[in-house]
Design a protein around this motif. Structure first.
Motif, PDB file in Angstrom:
ATOM      1  N   ARG A 133     -21.123 -18.934   5.060  1.00 33.78           N
ATOM      2  CA  ARG A 133     -21.402 -19.280   6.166  1.00 33.78           C
ATOM      3  C   ARG A 133     -21.893 -18.146   6.989  1.00 33.78           C
ATOM      4  O   ARG A 133     -21.597 -17.624   7.983  1.00 33.78           O
ATOM      5  N   THR A 145     -21.293 -27.194   7.436  1.00 33.90           N
ATOM      6  CA  THR A 145     -21.844 -25.714   8.375  1.00 33.90           C
ATOM      7  C   THR A 145     -22.600 -26.587   8.981  1.00 33.90           C
ATOM      8  O   THR A 145     -23.491 -28.117   9.110  1.00 33.90           O
ATOM      9  N   SER A 146     -22.887 -26.451  10.205  1.00 35.64           N
ATOM     10  CA  SER A 146     -23.571 -26.860  11.289  1.00 35.64           C
ATOM     11  C   SER A 146     -25.221 -26.426  11.043  1.00 35.64           C
ATOM     12  O   SER A 146     -25.235 -26.086  10.654  1.00 35.64           O
ATOM     13  N   GLU A 147     -26.183 -27.241  10.798  1.00 34.71           N
ATOM     14  CA  GLU A 147     -27.604 -27.399  10.866  1.00 34.71           C
ATOM     15  C   GLU A 147     -27.923 -26.353  11.526  1.00 34.71           C
ATOM     16  O   GLU A 147     -29.220 -25.825  11.127  1.00 34.71           O
ATOM     17  N   ASP A 148     -27.306 -25.884  12.521  1.00 33.81           N
ATOM     18  CA  ASP A 148     -27.597 -24.693  13.562  1.00 33.81           C
ATOM     19  C   ASP A 148     -26.857 -23.984  13.737  1.00 33.81           C
ATOM     20  O   ASP A 148     -27.292 -22.920  14.664  1.00 33.81           O
ATOM     21  N   ASP A 149     -25.900 -23.830  12.266  1.00 33.08           N
ATOM     22  CA  ASP A 149     -25.262 -22.289  11.907  1.00 33.08           C
ATOM     23  C   ASP A 149     -26.459 -21.356  11.681  1.00 33.08           C
ATOM     24  O   ASP A 149     -27.622 -20.960  11.456  1.00 33.08           O
ATOM     25  N   ASN A 167     -25.901 -27.508   4.697  1.00 30.62           N
ATOM     26  CA  ASN A 167     -25.934 -25.544   4.039  1.00 30.62           C
ATOM     27  C   ASN A 167     -27.181 -25.908   2.858  1.00 30.62           C
ATOM     28  O   ASN A 167     -27.323 -26.479   2.036  1.00 30.62           O
ATOM     29  N   PRO A 200     -17.635 -16.120   9.089  1.00 34.46           N
ATOM     30  CA  PRO A 200     -19.370 -17.488   9.305  1.00 34.46           C
ATOM     31  C   PRO A 200     -19.809 -15.983  10.441  1.00 34.46           C
ATOM     32  O   PRO A 200     -19.213 -15.646  11.617  1.00 34.46           O
ATOM     33  N   GLY A 201     -20.744 -15.943  10.325  1.00 29.97           N
ATOM     34  CA  GLY A 201     -22.324 -15.487  11.018  1.00 29.97           C
ATOM     35  C   GLY A 201     -21.909 -14.117  11.139  1.00 29.97           C
ATOM     36  O   GLY A 201     -23.186 -13.357  11.196  1.00 29.97           O
ATOM     37  N   VAL A 225     -32.159 -20.984  10.748  1.00 33.88           N
ATOM     38  CA  VAL A 225     -30.894 -21.665  10.605  1.00 33.88           C
ATOM     39  C   VAL A 225     -30.294 -22.148  10.007  1.00 33.88           C
ATOM     40  O   VAL A 225     -31.755 -22.135   8.685  1.00 33.88           O
ATOM     41  N   HIS A 226     -30.029 -22.325   9.207  1.00 31.88           N
ATOM     42  CA  HIS A 226     -29.119 -23.809   8.461  1.00 31.88           C
ATOM     43  C   HIS A 226     -30.493 -25.041   8.174  1.00 31.88           C
ATOM     44  O   HIS A 226     -30.458 -25.410   6.895  1.00 31.88           O
TER      45      HIS A 226
END
Length: 570
Positions: free
Chosen positions: A101, A182-186, A21, A76-77, A206-207
């Motif tokens: 997020r 948190t995914s690094e692709d979020d 994140n 999130p998003g 993305v993150h």
């Protein structure tokens, strides 16, 4: 080993392996490591006062904001936007949004009502943080046209009806927040392009971008703990986020935030009094400093400065060398785009500089010179075969993941595993890249492709010229003839004799086939608010064509205040 691999080893990741994140890497991990008292941000206010935020302060306040978003029902998003100048609330909002997020979208505070409306709508923004004045003038009249905008937070005064107050939101929120997995692709960031060649695009990042932010700050800017870093870019643009908000804090440095506008004496005073060690600025600002003369920097102690770098558009060789003479440090030019999210090609500290060159790709960046075929495929061009489009092998950490609402345009930006940048370059035999121009700007004259940057760089070598913009105009004989627009240094008046001297200078350096046929003196050139010359606008005005999207156009001098136009022809 690539710079990305090195950066991943230096980053911590969320505790217990819960992912990656940006806010944790930039803020919370420093507090966890026992560096909470370190100065994160210093705000230099318009009234001359100073405000400081430590990493601990920023961590607590951003956690309060994350809790506030949770209380508003933000998920999130969801997209959170700012319409703020460089004030502490912007930075708190940025990291609080990323902790929750949600997706951060910073808007340039000087935008007019229509550009703001378009970006809020295109980004499907749910929360906007702004001032009462900005809301009343730019948002409230069109709020009914923004069905996604559920919450507006006002940072000053009494919140108008239909909005919430910053103080109330923050005082009711806890300063403790655990960042969810948190995914690094979020999704993390939305950046709008500056619109030099058309309608601004909304690029999604993305993150994982934090890997590139850290890597390039270390490899190109030589940033680290203890550095005092000043990025002059406004946070309404990608540079102001990647290198004005995220990168310096990820590296544990102190970021200088100047709330006032450009003024040469003030800028030199900031460099000296704040003991700035790493400075990242734009060619437009550098040229304005050159225009102000060499006396000013000599009045200030600039010995703390060890790295000076430039971004935004190509920096001419003369400006690079001026930095060495006036500041004690040459400017290291860097190249990247909104879509790349971080520096890709650069003149790196500790290595020889080639004045006027973009630099060389960083380790882990595969750059090629290609030509596009009609079927959309890209084919490599070897260095000896001239110029072509700059392409980057897809897959670096900060690569954009889409254009909001325009999937077709996103797909068209890739071919053969490469991202096609739209920038024309040439590569020499040593692997250095040299900017030719945007594909849209290249001039076709007598069967030759002429990059405006090459011509503008020569014009800038004339002692009277402060800025230059070159376009091609239809010509029945050669296809397009070159016309130059220049601004002059302070105290110099433009007349026909000076115009002829500038044209002769260009012919001597470039040859008659490449030199402009005509030069026009202007009080200012049309630029985006991020400082890039809008050649398409120069051309549209010359030909009487529609000017297109002007939402990113910097305010121009009023006609009544502008000196009369002068010109000369060869």
């Amino acid at each position: 080993m690539s710079v990305w691999d090195d950066a991943r080893l230096r980053l911590d990741g969320l505790p217990d392996g819960r992912g990656l994140n940006i806010a944790h890497e930039a803020v919370d991990r420093h507090v966890i490591r026992g560096h909470g008292d370190r100065l994160a941000l210093r705000f230099l206010r318009r009234d001359g006062s100073v405000g400081d935020l430590s990493y601990r302060d920023l961590g607590r306040d951003s956690s309060r904001f994350a809790n506030g978003l949770d209380a508003l029902g933000i998920c999130p998003g969801d997209v959170v936007a700012t319409l703020l100048e460089r004030v502490p609330e912007l930075y708190v909002t940025a990291f609080g949004t990323l902790k929750a997020r949600a997706v951060l979208c910073t808007l340039y505070a000087a935008f007019g009502p229509e550009p703001v409306r378009v970006r809020l709508a295109k980004g499907r923004v749910k929360v906007l943080v702004t001032t009462a004045a900005q809301y009343a003038r730019k948002v409230e009249p069109v709020r009914r046209e923004l069905p996604d905008l559920t919450s507006v937070i006002i940072i000053d005064g009494d919140p108008p009806p239909g909005t919430a107050g910053w103080q109330q939101l923050m005082s009711a929120a806890s300063d403790r927040w655990s960042i969810p997995a948190t995914s690094e692709d979020d999704p993390a960031l939305i950046h709008f392009t500056s619109g030099t060649t058309g309608t601004p695009k909304a690029a999604l990042h993305v993150h994982q971008a934090v890997v590139a932010h850290e890597a390039t700050a270390v490899a190109v800017l030589a940033l680290g703990p203890g550095d005092v870093f000043w990025c002059t870019a406004d946070p309404g643009w990608v540079t102001g986020v990647s290198y004005g908000i995220v990168a310096p804090l990820v590296c544990g440095a102190t970021g200088i935030v100047d709330e006032a506008g450009f003024e040469p004496e003030r800028w030199y005073r900031i460099l000296a009094e704040q003991r700035v060690s790493v400075w990242y600025t734009a060619p437009t600002a550098i040229r304005m400093l050159i225009k102000a003369g060499d006396t000013l920097p000599r009045r200030h102690d600039l010995r703390a400065l060890r790295v000076a770098a430039s971004v935004g558009e190509p920096l001419d060789a003369g400006a690079v060398l001026w930095g060495r003479e006036a500041l004690g440090q040459p400017f290291h030019d860097t190249w990247w785009q909104t879509e790349t999210g971080a520096i890709m090609i650069a003149n790196r500290p500790g290595e020889p500089i080639r004045p006027g060159a973009m630099g060389r790709p960083l380790a882990g960046v595969e750059a090629a010179v290609v030509t596009r075929h009609q079927d959309g495929e890209a084919v490599r061009i070897e260095p000896t075969e001239g110029s072509g489009e700059l392409a980057l092998r897809a897959g670096w950490p900060s690569m954009f993941r889409g254009y909001l609402g325009d999937d077709a345009r996103y797909r068209a930006a890739f071919a053969g595993g490469f991202y096609l940048t739209g920038d024309l370059v040439r590569r020499d035999g040593d692997g250095w890249f040299w900017f030719v121009g945007r594909a849209d700007d290249v001039i076709k004259s007598a069967g030759r492709l002429i990059g405006p940057i090459e011509v503008e760089s020569v014009l800038l070598q004339h002692p009277a010229v402060a800025e230059a913009g070159v376009i091609g105009l239809p010509d029945p004989t050669v296809g397009e003839m070159l016309k130059a627009f220049v601004t002059l240094k302070d105290g110099i008046a433009g007349d026909a004799a000076l115009g002829r001297d500038i044209l002769a200078h260009a012919r001597r350096r470039l040859g008659p086939a490449t030199a402009p046929r005509e030069v026009v003196f202007r009080p200012a050139l049309p630029k985006t608010r991020s400082g890039k010359i809008m050649r398409r606008l120069l051309k549209a005005r010359e030909l009487g064509l529609p000017e297109g999207d002007l939402s990113t156009l910097e305010d121009e001098p009023a006609a009544s205040s502008a000196p009369p136009e002068a010109k000369a022809s060869s």
